[in-house]
Design a protein around this motif. Sequence first.
Motif, short mmCIF file in Angstrom:
data_model
loop_
_atom_site.label_atom_id
_atom_site.label_comp_id
_atom_site.label_asym_id
_atom_site.label_seq_id
_atom_site.Cartn_x
_atom_site.Cartn_y
_atom_site.Cartn_z
N ILE A 128 8.25 -22.99 3.60
CA ILE A 128 7.30 -21.87 3.53
C ILE A 128 6.88 -21.43 4.93
N MET A 129 6.89 -20.11 5.14
CA MET A 129 6.36 -19.56 6.39
C MET A 129 4.83 -19.76 6.37
N ALA A 130 4.35 -20.61 7.26
CA ALA A 130 2.91 -20.93 7.25
C ALA A 130 2.09 -19.84 7.93
N GLN A 131 2.63 -19.27 9.00
CA GLN A 131 1.94 -18.22 9.75
C GLN A 131 2.93 -17.11 10.07
N PRO A 132 2.53 -15.86 10.08
CA PRO A 132 1.18 -15.38 9.76
C PRO A 132 0.95 -15.36 8.25
N GLU A 133 -0.31 -15.39 7.85
CA GLU A 133 -0.67 -15.22 6.45
C GLU A 133 -1.02 -13.76 6.23
N ALA A 134 -0.90 -13.30 4.98
CA ALA A 134 -1.24 -11.90 4.70
C ALA A 134 -1.96 -11.82 3.36
N TYR A 135 -3.28 -11.74 3.46
CA TYR A 135 -4.14 -11.60 2.29
C TYR A 135 -4.66 -10.16 2.30
N ILE A 136 -4.09 -9.33 1.45
CA ILE A 136 -4.34 -7.90 1.58
C ILE A 136 -5.34 -7.41 0.53
N GLN A 137 -6.48 -6.94 1.02
CA GLN A 137 -7.43 -6.29 0.09
C GLN A 137 -6.97 -4.85 -0.11
N TRP A 138 -6.67 -4.53 -1.36
CA TRP A 138 -6.03 -3.25 -1.66
C TRP A 138 -6.99 -2.07 -1.52
N LYS A 139 -6.54 -1.07 -0.77
CA LYS A 139 -7.27 0.21 -0.66
C LYS A 139 -6.34 1.27 -1.23
N PRO A 140 -6.71 1.91 -2.34
CA PRO A 140 -5.78 2.78 -3.08
C PRO A 140 -5.09 3.83 -2.23
N GLU A 141 -5.79 4.35 -1.23
CA GLU A 141 -5.20 5.46 -0.46
C GLU A 141 -4.27 4.98 0.66
N ALA A 142 -4.20 3.66 0.90
CA ALA A 142 -3.51 3.17 2.10
C ALA A 142 -1.98 3.18 2.00
N VAL A 143 -1.47 3.01 0.78
CA VAL A 143 -0.01 2.94 0.60
C VAL A 143 0.42 3.97 -0.45
N ALA A 144 1.38 4.82 -0.09
CA ALA A 144 1.88 5.83 -1.03
C ALA A 144 2.94 5.22 -1.95
N ALA A 145 3.29 5.95 -3.00
CA ALA A 145 4.25 5.44 -4.00
C ALA A 145 5.61 5.12 -3.36
N GLY A 184 6.06 3.82 -0.54
CA GLY A 184 5.93 2.67 0.36
C GLY A 184 5.47 3.03 1.76
N SER A 185 5.24 4.31 2.04
CA SER A 185 4.76 4.64 3.38
C SER A 185 3.26 4.32 3.47
N ILE A 186 2.86 3.88 4.65
CA ILE A 186 1.50 3.36 4.84
C ILE A 186 0.72 4.32 5.74
N SER A 187 -0.36 4.87 5.22
CA SER A 187 -1.12 5.84 6.01
C SER A 187 -2.21 5.17 6.85
N ASP A 188 -2.59 3.97 6.47
CA ASP A 188 -3.62 3.23 7.21
C ASP A 188 -2.93 2.53 8.40
N GLU A 189 -3.20 3.01 9.62
CA GLU A 189 -2.43 2.53 10.79
C GLU A 189 -2.66 1.04 11.09
N PRO A 190 -3.89 0.55 11.06
CA PRO A 190 -4.07 -0.90 11.29
C PRO A 190 -3.30 -1.74 10.26
N LEU A 191 -3.31 -1.30 8.99
CA LEU A 191 -2.56 -2.03 7.96
C LEU A 191 -1.06 -1.96 8.25
N ARG A 192 -0.58 -0.79 8.66
CA ARG A 192 0.86 -0.63 8.95
C ARG A 192 1.28 -1.59 10.06
N LYS A 193 0.45 -1.65 11.10
CA LYS A 193 0.77 -2.54 12.24
C LYS A 193 0.76 -4.01 11.79
N PHE A 194 -0.23 -4.36 10.99
CA PHE A 194 -0.34 -5.74 10.52
C PHE A 194 0.87 -6.12 9.68
#
Length: 182
Positions: free
Chosen positions: A137-154, A156-166
Amino acid sequence: MAKSVALIIGSLRKDSINRKLAKALEKLAEGRLAFHELHIGDLPHYNEELWDHLPDAVARLKDRVEHSDAVLALTPEYNRSYPGVIKNALDWGSRPYGANSWADKPAAITGTSPGAIGTAVGQARLKGDMLNLGMIIMAQPEAYIQWKPEAVAADGSISDEPLRKFLAAYVDAFVAFVEKHG
Ligand code: FNR
């Protein structure tokens, strides 16, 4: 050549936010990782008797996992754990005794929920069970994503830049992990 990744999506819902997150990761990994979904909703409930007439869905699952370089699991959190449909798939893939399809597979776990901790507890439980199956198992990085409806389009493109970078950094780390262990 792109590494092949067996994709587990722990929600059977058509509009699953975990499916949307998978789409976003797939787009970020384009050309480096090829995702192949394991259709875990097609599996019957585990029943030892079914090995006598192996269901196609089980044979497909084991074959796909065995021919993949890695596994990526996206899980919702259900009652502070991960959904039973994933556990059922893990159990099928682990058998027959001595022919565990999951053994030594590099894997990463992520997931999303509208809740503040973004599936952290569900992922921790899934990680424990995957480790028990001998997965790497990849131990790091971890990714626990709190969903924001507007951040990801159908698509798969990501409009939220900090989320895209992460997520881009997460994908880069997973690609490197698969190169190392796959
Ligand atoms: C949930 N949900 C939830 N969310 C959370 O953050 N922690 C939890 O323990 C639970 N428990 C839980 C139990 C059950 C049975 C359901 C159906 C739901 C909410 C859940 O995260 C939310 O429904 C997500 O949208 C599910 O992901 P998909 O189906 O959109 O991928």
